[in-house]
Motif scaffolding. Structure first.
Motif, mmCIF file in Angstrom:
data_model
loop_
_atom_site.group_PDB
_atom_site.id
_atom_site.type_symbol
_atom_site.label_atom_id
_atom_site.label_comp_id
_atom_site.label_asym_id
_atom_site.label_seq_id
_atom_site.Cartn_x
_atom_site.Cartn_y
_atom_site.Cartn_z
ATOM 1 N N LYS A 165 0.897 -1.362 0.051
ATOM 2 C CA LYS A 165 -0.052 -0.061 -0.146
ATOM 3 C C LYS A 165 0.920 1.313 0.012
ATOM 4 O O LYS A 165 0.409 2.280 -0.683
ATOM 5 N N ASP A 201 -3.073 8.582 -0.789
ATOM 6 C CA ASP A 201 -4.481 8.429 -0.860
ATOM 7 C C ASP A 201 -4.760 8.787 -2.260
ATOM 8 O O ASP A 201 -4.003 9.294 -3.054
ATOM 9 N N GLN A 247 -0.801 12.782 -0.716
ATOM 10 C CA GLN A 247 -0.709 12.601 0.686
ATOM 11 C C GLN A 247 -1.860 13.292 1.440
ATOM 12 O O GLN A 247 -2.206 14.239 1.080
ATOM 13 N N ASN A 248 -2.105 12.605 2.416
ATOM 14 C CA ASN A 248 -3.431 13.464 3.325
ATOM 15 C C ASN A 248 -4.653 13.870 2.603
ATOM 16 O O ASN A 248 -4.816 15.034 2.584
ATOM 17 N N GLU A 259 -7.792 13.445 3.107
ATOM 18 C CA GLU A 259 -8.846 14.023 3.767
ATOM 19 C C GLU A 259 -8.588 15.597 4.016
ATOM 20 O O GLU A 259 -9.844 16.474 3.608
ATOM 21 N N LYS A 305 -10.037 7.440 -1.376
ATOM 22 C CA LYS A 305 -10.059 6.195 -1.217
ATOM 23 C C LYS A 305 -8.357 6.144 -0.189
ATOM 24 O O LYS A 305 -7.575 6.660 -0.838
ATOM 25 N N ARG A 306 -8.570 5.548 0.853
ATOM 26 C CA ARG A 306 -7.317 5.184 1.279
ATOM 27 C C ARG A 306 -6.652 4.079 0.577
ATOM 28 O O ARG A 306 -7.249 3.250 -0.002
ATOM 29 N N SER A 344 -5.619 0.749 -0.379
ATOM 30 C CA SER A 344 -6.139 -0.897 -0.008
ATOM 31 C C SER A 344 -5.692 -1.605 -1.187
ATOM 32 O O SER A 344 -4.988 -1.376 -2.195
ATOM 33 N N LEU A 349 -12.955 1.452 3.461
ATOM 34 C CA LEU A 349 -12.620 2.805 3.105
ATOM 35 C C LEU A 349 -12.689 3.924 4.482
ATOM 36 O O LEU A 349 -12.077 4.857 4.397
ATOM 37 N N ARG A 379 -7.840 3.518 7.866
ATOM 38 C CA ARG A 379 -6.548 3.064 7.292
ATOM 39 C C ARG A 379 -6.104 1.956 8.113
ATOM 40 O O ARG A 379 -6.136 2.069 9.203
#
Lengths: 274, 342
Positions: free
Chosen positions: B230, B236, B274-275, B277, B300-301, B303, B338, B341
């Motif tokens: 991952k 992300d 990155q980051n 959110e 989406k994180r 996965s 999702l 993490r």
């Protein structure tokens, strides 16, 4: 090897014991043959006694000849489905499981053979017993006119046993080699019917054309029923060119050849796919 | 192979299987599994997972290459390998015409479990797999979950040093799967068992395996711990779906600080960052200022689904070989994941 063979044989016997319908169905054929066809095909009424002795090679009646032949007949026909079980075990994954264990091909093959001959051997002697009982009940029956010796009885048992083992091995090998049930039954019929029909199991020897006799005399079923008839009927020996032990030897030679080929085919089928 | 790899409990070295002289089902696969490790083989139907397992368990010969299991050459000594391993196949292979107990006793005898140990071991397994109450019923009367647990018991009755699981939880409900994996983890903890598992289920591989190899078209396309795989994605994934096509949007999004890359895909824009959110509001703001209407934004994180997409170029759920049910179940699980993490 012995433990694996024992465990796998136990599995086969448990499955057999849990299927009483199959056992009952297998009894129907010989009973029908003895009660219907054996009683109906009464050559004794149509042929003078001396001529009859020639036709049925020293048997006192055609039914006696027929009953002895039926023992050989069922010793073969009761092995017909033995290979089908292999095919269904493959389809249901059981054979894959067994093959993935350290159990060798010999144990896998041997266990099915051991369990598989119980029914045909049992049926063959049931036929002989039932045929004798029919005679005692006033119907046409098996008339044992010879005084059966220990050697003679052993020869009869061996003849039935070897015949069953030989055909069970053959049909097992086909089961291990062929993947589709339809193909299996086609192959088995292609072997079973010609072998049965070219034998002296049911057909009177004296009515066969000379060329047919030549073919029939080497047929393994003929060899087995010759052993049975020579030992059951007094004076029958004079109607056979060889002693029963010679026919037993010939049957054994057939069996050894078939069994060796069958084991090789089964080992090949069970080996990792190259 | 390197000396370290040779010390692995399972070692495959350029393992290849060609069918009919032309179909390369497994093509030069190499890996090493350490003792006590749970190693996952992940890939769609037809990728070569089961063929690899078949070769490693001496059920299928290799066209070329070599493999050792528990130090034994699989191709030269298949019978010895069979003694040391346990297998749980993807299909039911226990005998439906035998009881659960009889199936276990048969398996114990075939693997040479000492006679005196058979009964206590069989009883213990029946209890542990929660089929003790049905021990003397024919296996064909078991429910799907009971039958799967019986399969695992049959495959482990001899306490093998290496356990191969080929799609072992296929058809099990979530509770059944959890129980199944708990038992596998117990075996690993109590016996130091090495486990090689193939699976369709990404979340299973993610949660249960120490390391994972992704196989596609007979090749290993990526391998490592789930976290390593991952991490290789680099961050992300934010997917932005505009109301209308705007060629300038790629440049606008790329200009946002924190964005690592932007790729257009089927009318949407896949933003790696990155980051994620914290970046979503900024990206929405940038799109609004450029007068681009948005139909949807999703985050989406990293996965394994994303990992699969990254290394094979297609989404895992697009696998044609998967049943519709499996796709639906897997999609739901991935979506559920999702939320957090690893």
């Amino acid at each position: 090897m012995i433990r694996e063979l024992g465990a796998l044989t136990r599995r086969e016997l448990l499955r057999l014991a849990r299927n009483p319908q199959a056992i009952m169905t297998s009894l129907l054929l010989p009973i029908l043959y003895l009660l219907l066809f054996g009683q109906a095909f009464n050559l004794s009424a149509a042929v003078p006694p001396m001529e009859l002795l020639l036709l049925v090679r020293g048997a006192p009646t055609y039914f006696s000849y027929f009953a002895a032949g039926m023992a050989g007949f069922v010793a073969v026909t009761a092995t017909l489905f033995i290979g089908a079980n292999v095919i269904f075990d493959r389809l249901f994954g059981v054979l894959k499981r067994t093959s993935s264990t350290p159990a060798g091909a010999t144990a896998i093959f041997g266990s099915r053979l051991l369990a598989g001959i119980i029914q045909p051997v049992g049926l063959a002697f049931l036929v002989l017993g039932l045929a004798v009982a029919l005679g005692k009940a006033g119907l046409s029956g098996l008339d044992v006119t010879a005084s059966l010796t220990v050697v003679g009885a052993t020869e009869v048992v061996l003849a039935v046993l070897i015949l069953s083992v030989m055909f069970a091995s053959l049909f097992l090998a086909i089961g291990f080699t062929i993947e589709q049930p339809q193909t299996y039954f086609a192959a088995v019929n292609a072997i079973n019917l010609p072998v049965l029909l070219t034998s002296a199991a049911l057909f009177p020897w004296g009515l066969m054309p000379a060329w047919f006799r030549s073919v029939a005399s080497y047929n393994p079923i003929t060899l087995a029923v010759n052993v049975i008839r020579e030992n059951l009927f007094a004076g029958a020996t004079s109607y056979y060119p060889y002693d029963a032990s010679v026919y037993l030897l010939g049957l054994t030679a057939w069996a050894v050849g078939i069994i060796v080929v069958a084991i090789l085919l089964a080992r090949r089928a069970l080996a990792p796919k190259a | 192979m390197a000396a370290a790899a040779e010390r692995g409990t399972i070692v495959a070295d350029q393992l290849t299987r060609v069918f009919n002289g032309k179909v390369r089902a497994v093509d030069g696969v190499s890996f090493s599994v350490a003792k006590g490790e749970v190693y996952g083989f992940l890939g769609p139907n037809g990728a070569g997972k089961t063929t690899t397992v078949s070769m490693l368990t001496a059920g299928l010969g290799a066209t070329s290459g070599r493999a050792t299991v528990d130090g034994v050459d699989v191709l030269r000594h298949p019978e010895e390998v069979k003694r040391r391993i346990g297998i749980v196949f993807q299909e039911m292979t226990s005998d439906g015409d035998l009881t659960g107990r009889e199936n276990l006793e048969l398996s114990a005898a075939l693997y040479g479990v000492p006679r005196g140990e058979v009964t206590p071991r069989v009883n213990g397994l029946l209890e542990r797999m929660q089929v003790a109450d049905a021990a003397d019923r024919l296996a064909k009367t078991y429910s799907g979950g009971m039958r799967r647990r019986l399969e695992l018991a049959v495959g482990t009755v001899h306490s093998p040093s290496v356990l191969f699981l080929d799609e072992p939880t296929l058809g099990l409900d979530p509770q059944g799967r959890a129980g199944f994996w708990k038992y596998v983890q117990d075996l690993r903890r109590d016996h130091g068992m090495t486990v090689f598992v193939t699976t369709h289920y990404l979340e299973e591989a993610d949660g249960m395996c120490d390391r994972i190899a992704i196989i596609d078209h007979g090749h290993i396309v990526a391998a490592g711990t789930p976290a390593e795989l991952k991490d290789r994605l680099g961050g992300d994934i934010i997917t932005i779906r505009p109301t209308q096509t705007d060629a300038n949007l790629v440049d606008i999004l790329r200009a946002v600080p924190g964005v690592l890359s932007v790729t257009a895909q089927d009318g949407s824009f896949r933003v790696k960052c990155q980051n994620g959110e914290g970046l979503v509001p900024t990206l929405v703001d940038a799109s609004t200022k450029a007068h681009v209407g948005l139909a949807g934004v999703s985050l989406k994180r990293p996965s394994l689904d994303e990992v699969f997409l990254e290394f094979t170029g297609r989404e895992y759920r697009e696998d044609e070989g998967m049943s519709a049910t499996d796709r639906a179940v897997m999609l739901g699980r991935v979506q559920n994941r999702l939320g957090g993490r690893r």
